[in-house]
Motif scaffolding. Structure first.
Motif, PDB file in Angstrom:
ATOM      1  N   ALA A 130       0.828  -1.204   0.000  1.00  0.00           N
ATOM      2  CA  ALA A 130       0.000   0.000   0.000  1.00  0.00           C
ATOM      3  C   ALA A 130       0.859   1.249   0.000  1.00  0.00           C
ATOM      4  O   ALA A 130       0.338   2.353  -0.104  1.00  0.00           O
ATOM      5  CB  ALA A 130      -0.923   0.006   1.211  1.00  0.00           C
ATOM      6  N   ARG A 131       2.155   1.073   0.108  1.00  0.00           N
ATOM      7  CA  ARG A 131       3.076   2.203   0.119  1.00  0.00           C
ATOM      8  C   ARG A 131       4.403   1.763  -0.478  1.00  0.00           C
ATOM      9  O   ARG A 131       4.897   0.669  -0.186  1.00  0.00           O
ATOM     10  CB  ARG A 131       3.309   2.700   1.545  1.00  0.00           C
ATOM     11  N   THR A 132       4.969   2.586  -1.323  1.00  0.00           N
ATOM     12  CA  THR A 132       6.307   2.323  -1.839  1.00  0.00           C
ATOM     13  C   THR A 132       7.161   3.568  -1.650  1.00  0.00           C
ATOM     14  O   THR A 132       6.651   4.696  -1.671  1.00  0.00           O
ATOM     15  CB  THR A 132       6.289   1.955  -3.337  1.00  0.00           C
ATOM     16  N   GLU A 133       8.440   3.362  -1.477  1.00  0.00           N
ATOM     17  CA  GLU A 133       9.377   4.470  -1.392  1.00  0.00           C
ATOM     18  C   GLU A 133      10.650   4.080  -2.129  1.00  0.00           C
ATOM     19  O   GLU A 133      11.242   3.033  -1.855  1.00  0.00           O
ATOM     20  CB  GLU A 133       9.686   4.848   0.051  1.00  0.00           C
ATOM     21  N   THR A 134      11.056   4.918  -3.073  1.00  0.00           N
ATOM     22  CA  THR A 134      12.188   4.611  -3.935  1.00  0.00           C
ATOM     23  C   THR A 134      13.189   5.760  -3.887  1.00  0.00           C
ATOM     24  O   THR A 134      12.816   6.918  -4.121  1.00  0.00           O
ATOM     25  CB  THR A 134      11.723   4.415  -5.394  1.00  0.00           C
ATOM     26  N   PRO A 135      14.455   5.482  -3.599  1.00  0.00           N
ATOM     27  CA  PRO A 135      15.466   6.548  -3.577  1.00  0.00           C
ATOM     28  C   PRO A 135      15.593   7.212  -4.944  1.00  0.00           C
ATOM     29  O   PRO A 135      15.415   6.576  -5.986  1.00  0.00           O
ATOM     30  CB  PRO A 135      16.757   5.811  -3.197  1.00  0.00           C
ATOM     31  N   VAL A 136      15.898   8.509  -4.935  1.00  0.00           N
ATOM     32  CA  VAL A 136      16.101   9.285  -6.150  1.00  0.00           C
ATOM     33  C   VAL A 136      17.526   9.821  -6.139  1.00  0.00           C
ATOM     34  O   VAL A 136      17.949  10.450  -5.170  1.00  0.00           O
ATOM     35  CB  VAL A 136      15.108  10.460  -6.245  1.00  0.00           C
ATOM     36  N   ALA A 137      18.258   9.564  -7.206  1.00  0.00           N
ATOM     37  CA  ALA A 137      19.633  10.048  -7.317  1.00  0.00           C
ATOM     38  C   ALA A 137      19.698  11.105  -8.409  1.00  0.00           C
ATOM     39  O   ALA A 137      19.398  10.828  -9.568  1.00  0.00           O
ATOM     40  CB  ALA A 137      20.576   8.898  -7.633  1.00  0.00           C
ATOM     41  N   VAL A 138      20.061  12.320  -8.039  1.00  0.00           N
ATOM     42  CA  VAL A 138      20.241  13.399  -9.008  1.00  0.00           C
ATOM     43  C   VAL A 138      21.577  14.077  -8.730  1.00  0.00           C
ATOM     44  O   VAL A 138      22.153  13.931  -7.650  1.00  0.00           O
ATOM     45  CB  VAL A 138      19.101  14.440  -8.943  1.00  0.00           C
ATOM     46  N   SER A 139      22.045  14.844  -9.702  1.00  0.00           N
ATOM     47  CA  SER A 139      23.361  15.469  -9.588  1.00  0.00           C
ATOM     48  C   SER A 139      23.264  16.876  -9.011  1.00  0.00           C
ATOM     49  O   SER A 139      23.734  17.843  -9.605  1.00  0.00           O
ATOM     50  CB  SER A 139      24.029  15.513 -10.972  1.00  0.00           C
ATOM     51  N   SER A 140      22.638  17.007  -7.853  1.00  0.00           N
ATOM     52  CA  SER A 140      22.474  18.318  -7.224  1.00  0.00           C
ATOM     53  C   SER A 140      23.755  18.745  -6.511  1.00  0.00           C
ATOM     54  O   SER A 140      24.447  17.917  -5.905  1.00  0.00           O
ATOM     55  CB  SER A 140      21.330  18.271  -6.206  1.00  0.00           C
ATOM     56  N   PRO A 141      24.074  20.042  -6.542  1.00  0.00           N
ATOM     57  CA  PRO A 141      25.241  20.529  -5.806  1.00  0.00           C
ATOM     58  C   PRO A 141      24.980  20.700  -4.311  1.00  0.00           C
ATOM     59  O   PRO A 141      25.916  20.984  -3.553  1.00  0.00           O
ATOM     60  CB  PRO A 141      25.512  21.882  -6.463  1.00  0.00           C
ATOM     61  N   VAL A 142      23.726  20.553  -3.879  1.00  0.00           N
ATOM     62  CA  VAL A 142      23.387  20.717  -2.467  1.00  0.00           C
ATOM     63  C   VAL A 142      23.669  19.411  -1.738  1.00  0.00           C
ATOM     64  O   VAL A 142      23.000  18.396  -1.963  1.00  0.00           O
ATOM     65  CB  VAL A 142      21.912  21.135  -2.295  1.00  0.00           C
ATOM     66  N   ALA A 143      24.664  19.434  -0.885  1.00  0.00           N
ATOM     67  CA  ALA A 143      25.091  18.213  -0.194  1.00  0.00           C
ATOM     68  C   ALA A 143      24.244  17.953   1.047  1.00  0.00           C
ATOM     69  O   ALA A 143      23.616  18.850   1.603  1.00  0.00           O
ATOM     70  CB  ALA A 143      26.568  18.330   0.185  1.00  0.00           C
ATOM     71  N   GLY A 144      24.249  16.692   1.468  1.00  0.00           N
ATOM     72  CA  GLY A 144      23.634  16.328   2.737  1.00  0.00           C
ATOM     73  C   GLY A 144      22.135  16.179   2.714  1.00  0.00           C
ATOM     74  O   GLY A 144      21.503  16.176   3.776  1.00  0.00           O
ATOM     75  N   VAL A 145      21.546  16.050   1.515  1.00  0.00           N
ATOM     76  CA  VAL A 145      20.096  15.908   1.404  1.00  0.00           C
ATOM     77  C   VAL A 145      19.774  14.615   0.678  1.00  0.00           C
ATOM     78  O   VAL A 145      20.342  14.326  -0.375  1.00  0.00           O
ATOM     79  CB  VAL A 145      19.468  17.104   0.658  1.00  0.00           C
ATOM     80  N   ARG A 146      18.881  13.853   1.236  1.00  0.00           N
ATOM     81  CA  ARG A 146      18.436  12.594   0.643  1.00  0.00           C
ATOM     82  C   ARG A 146      17.028  12.772   0.096  1.00  0.00           C
ATOM     83  O   ARG A 146      16.165  13.367   0.740  1.00  0.00           O
ATOM     84  CB  ARG A 146      18.469  11.481   1.705  1.00  0.00           C
ATOM     85  N   GLU A 147      16.790  12.225  -1.099  1.00  0.00           N
ATOM     86  CA  GLU A 147      15.486  12.343  -1.748  1.00  0.00           C
ATOM     87  C   GLU A 147      14.939  10.967  -2.088  1.00  0.00           C
ATOM     88  O   GLU A 147      15.687  10.054  -2.446  1.00  0.00           O
ATOM     89  CB  GLU A 147      15.597  13.170  -3.037  1.00  0.00           C
ATOM     90  N   SER A 148      13.619  10.837  -1.994  1.00  0.00           N
ATOM     91  CA  SER A 148      12.941   9.617  -2.444  1.00  0.00           C
ATOM     92  C   SER A 148      11.572   9.991  -2.975  1.00  0.00           C
ATOM     93  O   SER A 148      11.037  11.060  -2.682  1.00  0.00           O
ATOM     94  CB  SER A 148      12.804   8.609  -1.290  1.00  0.00           C
ATOM     95  N   VAL A 149      11.019   9.112  -3.806  1.00  0.00           N
ATOM     96  CA  VAL A 149       9.649   9.302  -4.274  1.00  0.00           C
ATOM     97  C   VAL A 149       8.774   8.297  -3.541  1.00  0.00           C
ATOM     98  O   VAL A 149       9.073   7.100  -3.490  1.00  0.00           O
ATOM     99  CB  VAL A 149       9.533   9.137  -5.810  1.00  0.00           C
ATOM    100  N   VAL A 150       7.709   8.800  -2.928  1.00  0.00           N
ATOM    101  CA  VAL A 150       6.812   7.983  -2.108  1.00  0.00           C
ATOM    102  C   VAL A 150       5.456   7.903  -2.798  1.00  0.00           C
ATOM    103  O   VAL A 150       4.938   8.917  -3.291  1.00  0.00           O
ATOM    104  CB  VAL A 150       6.649   8.585  -0.702  1.00  0.00           C
ATOM    105  N   ARG A 151       4.904   6.704  -2.843  1.00  0.00           N
ATOM    106  CA  ARG A 151       3.564   6.504  -3.398  1.00  0.00           C
ATOM    107  C   ARG A 151       2.725   5.761  -2.362  1.00  0.00           C
ATOM    108  O   ARG A 151       3.152   4.736  -1.815  1.00  0.00           O
ATOM    109  CB  ARG A 151       3.627   5.722  -4.710  1.00  0.00           C
ATOM    110  N   VAL A 152       1.528   6.280  -2.116  1.00  0.00           N
ATOM    111  CA  VAL A 152       0.617   5.713  -1.120  1.00  0.00           C
ATOM    112  C   VAL A 152      -0.707   5.394  -1.809  1.00  0.00           C
ATOM    113  O   VAL A 152      -1.282   6.255  -2.493  1.00  0.00           O
ATOM    114  CB  VAL A 152       0.390   6.694   0.042  1.00  0.00           C
ATOM    115  N   LYS A 153      -1.187   4.178  -1.635  1.00  0.00           N
ATOM    116  CA  LYS A 153      -2.432   3.778  -2.300  1.00  0.00           C
ATOM    117  C   LYS A 153      -3.615   4.448  -1.617  1.00  0.00           C
ATOM    118  O   LYS A 153      -3.786   4.365  -0.397  1.00  0.00           O
ATOM    119  CB  LYS A 153      -2.595   2.266  -2.285  1.00  0.00           C
ATOM    120  N   ALA A 154      -4.429   5.136  -2.412  1.00  0.00           N
ATOM    121  CA  ALA A 154      -5.603   5.843  -1.905  1.00  0.00           C
ATOM    122  C   ALA A 154      -6.655   5.853  -3.005  1.00  0.00           C
ATOM    123  O   ALA A 154      -6.847   6.854  -3.700  1.00  0.00           O
ATOM    124  CB  ALA A 154      -5.239   7.264  -1.495  1.00  0.00           C
ATOM    125  N   PRO A 155      -7.341   4.730  -3.227  1.00  0.00           N
ATOM    126  CA  PRO A 155      -8.261   4.607  -4.367  1.00  0.00           C
ATOM    127  C   PRO A 155      -9.385   5.621  -4.346  1.00  0.00           C
ATOM    128  O   PRO A 155      -9.929   5.960  -3.285  1.00  0.00           O
ATOM    129  CB  PRO A 155      -8.808   3.180  -4.213  1.00  0.00           C
TER     130      PRO A 155
END
Length: 573
Positions: free
Chosen positions: A37-62
């Motif tokens: 019912a929920r997924t979370e996937t890390p996102v890797a981008v070439s940002s110059p801002v250090a020390g920040v982690r990003e992910s895309v979250v999807r939550v099932k809500a029909p």
């Protein structure tokens, strides 16, 4: 704005006549839920801002069955989650969580820079916060396959020539007949989606009230206003579920937290397919249900899925080979939407627009210059798409006096106030792009308009074109919103109708929590800021700059929007 009908009428006339005929985080670490019912996937981008982690979250809500047939992806809600790399895995353990609603025609990817900058600024202040950039449900229709390939030609072939990428074929841009389920995606469903997402991810209401800051950009401020005044359990006497009790404070980015569209003049052009709300709520809803009215907002120039996809493709080129000569204008297939958009955005005057000569294909531009031409405030004539990413370089520059002449806009509106410029030598030199932090350098030609007015200066350039390109090209959720629900705007324009008024159950919710308002100095509210707001004003910023500005500005100071958001997150007051 009083209504969207009050926008400038200069959009009309001969130009468009031609166009029209031619499991939860509190209990487990990310990704730990086993019920899918929920997924979370890390996102890797070439940002110059250090020390920040990003992910895309999807939550099932029909959606309810009554919504009708829709893609399976549209029964999920999505957001981009930003947090400190050394911060807690569970959102509930963060010091604060900022939850941001996007503006009109805007997706979660547009928040990338301000989200990273804010998380990093808070970490420098000793706090570990999160920033959630929300996607509206209708963004589920977007296919990022071609963009994700990282190659411009591959992307163009995928979206416009039917070629496969990774064994997948683009299903095409959805027409009105396939959008029946969007007929009910108005303000009520939009705020319900935010509530359902918050309660799924943070089940403890007391924790939400203590740690969540609710806000948004542009139209997102109005959505936040309706969220704050909403009742979610059907019993106004029980207020634990009230919108204002899900937030410790509010934040508004070049907007206000309200239940009125009055402050968003210039946010979209008047000549979209938006139905006349003078018809009344019931007639408009019947038209949306039947398909007689368009369920998705669009216009013949730029504001439709076919052409908005070009922004991300231009971003791919700017990331892939920023200084290389672009072939995108010549590689794109012929078509009315693309040709009309090219003419509108890259015509020096009305004659060039009507004849198509000289056109964008006649100029030599680097990939960065193509992106700058599409989104810089000295080039693109639509204020809500403008950012301040630098200026053209490498050859003679002329005034762009179409669709309005330079010097004719004294107040912000549809076209903005900055003088517009365009390369002046077709089949001549290779025009490059001078990034925001090189404007005003010793080698800057200091281009001026024919009347002697400088087109720009260092104080008006705030966004790194490479960061903008990455936000467009590298995010898993779009920067733009290709299928904006018409009903969301018609609901807000019909705010005095009984069907919409009933949604404002707790009007005092608008002032129940402290609010931070950050305005773009040259944005939609410039020169007409309500006296009781006491906003932070980011000088030189355009409407999009509050989201896209670089972490370090031309004067060497940290970016003010993120700095103030991080400070507010530490002590809302």
């Amino acid at each position: 704005m009083d209504t969207i009908r009050s926008r400038e009428r200069t959009w009309r006339g001969a130009a468009l006549a031609v166009l029209l005929t031619a499991g939860t985080l509190t209990a487990a670490a990310p990704g730990a839920r086993a019920d899918t019912a929920r997924t979370e996937t890390p996102v890797a981008v070439s940002s110059p801002v250090a020390g920040v982690r990003e992910s895309v979250v999807r939550v099932k809500a029909p959606l309810p069955d009554s919504a009708g047939p829709r893609p399976a992806a549209c029964d999920w809600l999505s957001y981009l989650r930003y947090r400190a790399a050394d911060g807690p895995a569970a959102s509930a353990d963060a010091d604060r969580i900022l939850v941001a609603q996007p503006g009109i025609l805007e997706g979660a990817g547009a928040f990338d820079s301000v989200a990273r900058n804010t998380v990093a600024a808070a970490a420098a202040q000793g706090r570990q916060i999160e920033f959630w950039a929300l996607d509206r449900r209708s963004n589920c229709l977007e296919d990022r396959t071609g963009i994700a390939s990282g190659d411009q030609h591959t992307a163009v072939d995928y979206y416009y020539r039917g070629k496969q990428v990774d064994d997948r074929t683009f299903a095409g841009f959805a027409g009105n007949g396939k959008l029946g389920w969007m007929a009910r995606l108005g303000i009520e469903q939009t705020v319900r989606d935010q509530y359902d997402l918050l309660t799924a991810e943070l089940p403890d209401q007391a924790l939400r009230k203590r740690k969540v800051l609710c806000g948004g950009h542009s139209l997102g401020g109005v959505v936040t206003g309706y969220f704050a005044t909403a009742d979610f359990d059907g019993n106004p006497a029980s207020t634990a579920d009230a919108g204002y009790n899900q937030c410790a404070g509010y934040f508004a980015l070049d907007t206000t937290v309200s239940t009125s569209l009055a402050d968003l003049s210039g946010s979209i052009p008047d000549d979209t397919n938006l139905p006349d709300v003078g018809l009344g709520y019931g007639v408009v809803q019947a038209g949306l249900d039947s398909g007689l009215l368009p369920r998705s907002l669009s216009a013949p120039v730029l504001l439709n899925p076919e052409t908005m996809t070009l922004l991300a493709i231009a971003g791919v080129g700017a990331v892939q080979a920023p200084g290389a000569e672009a072939d995108l204008p010549r590689y794109l297939p012929d078509g009315l939407n693309i040709e009309a958009t090219n003419r509108f955005l890259f015509s020096e005057d009305t004659a060039a627009f009507l004849t198509g000569s000289p056109g964008v294909k006649d100029f030599r531009l680097t990939n960065e210059a193509v992106l700058g031409a599409l989104m810089d405030d000295n080039s693109v004539p639509l204020a809500f798409l403008q950012s301040s990413v630098g200026f053209f370089d490498g050859g003679p520059i002329a005034d762009k006096n179409f669709p309005v002449a330079n010097g004719g806009q004294e107040q912000p509106g549809l076209f903005g106030t900055e003088y517009k410029a365009i390369p002046d030598r077709p089949r001549g030199p290779l025009y490059s792009w001078r990034n925001y932090d090189r404007v005003g350098d010793a080698d800057d030609p200091g281009y001026r308009s024919a009347d002697g007015t400088p087109f720009t200066d260092a104080g008006k350039e705030v966004t790194d074109i490479q960061e903008l390109a990455r936000s467009l090209a590298e995010q898993p959720l779009d920067f733009t919103e290709q299928y904006f629900p018409t009903k969301l705007v018609t609901d807000l324009e019909l705010a005095t109708s009984p069907q919409v008024k009933r949604l404002v159950v707790h009007p005092d919710g608008l002032t129940a929590n402290p609010t931070l308002t950050v305005l773009a100095g040259d944005g939609l509210l410039a020169g007409r800021v309500p006296s009781d707001l006491h906003p932070v004003v980011a000088d030189g910023y355009q409407h999009l700059d509050v989201l896209t500005a670089a972490p370090v500005q031309n004067d060497g100071r940290p970016e003010p929007v993120a700095t103030n958001l991080a400070r507010f997150a530490g002590n809302p007051r």
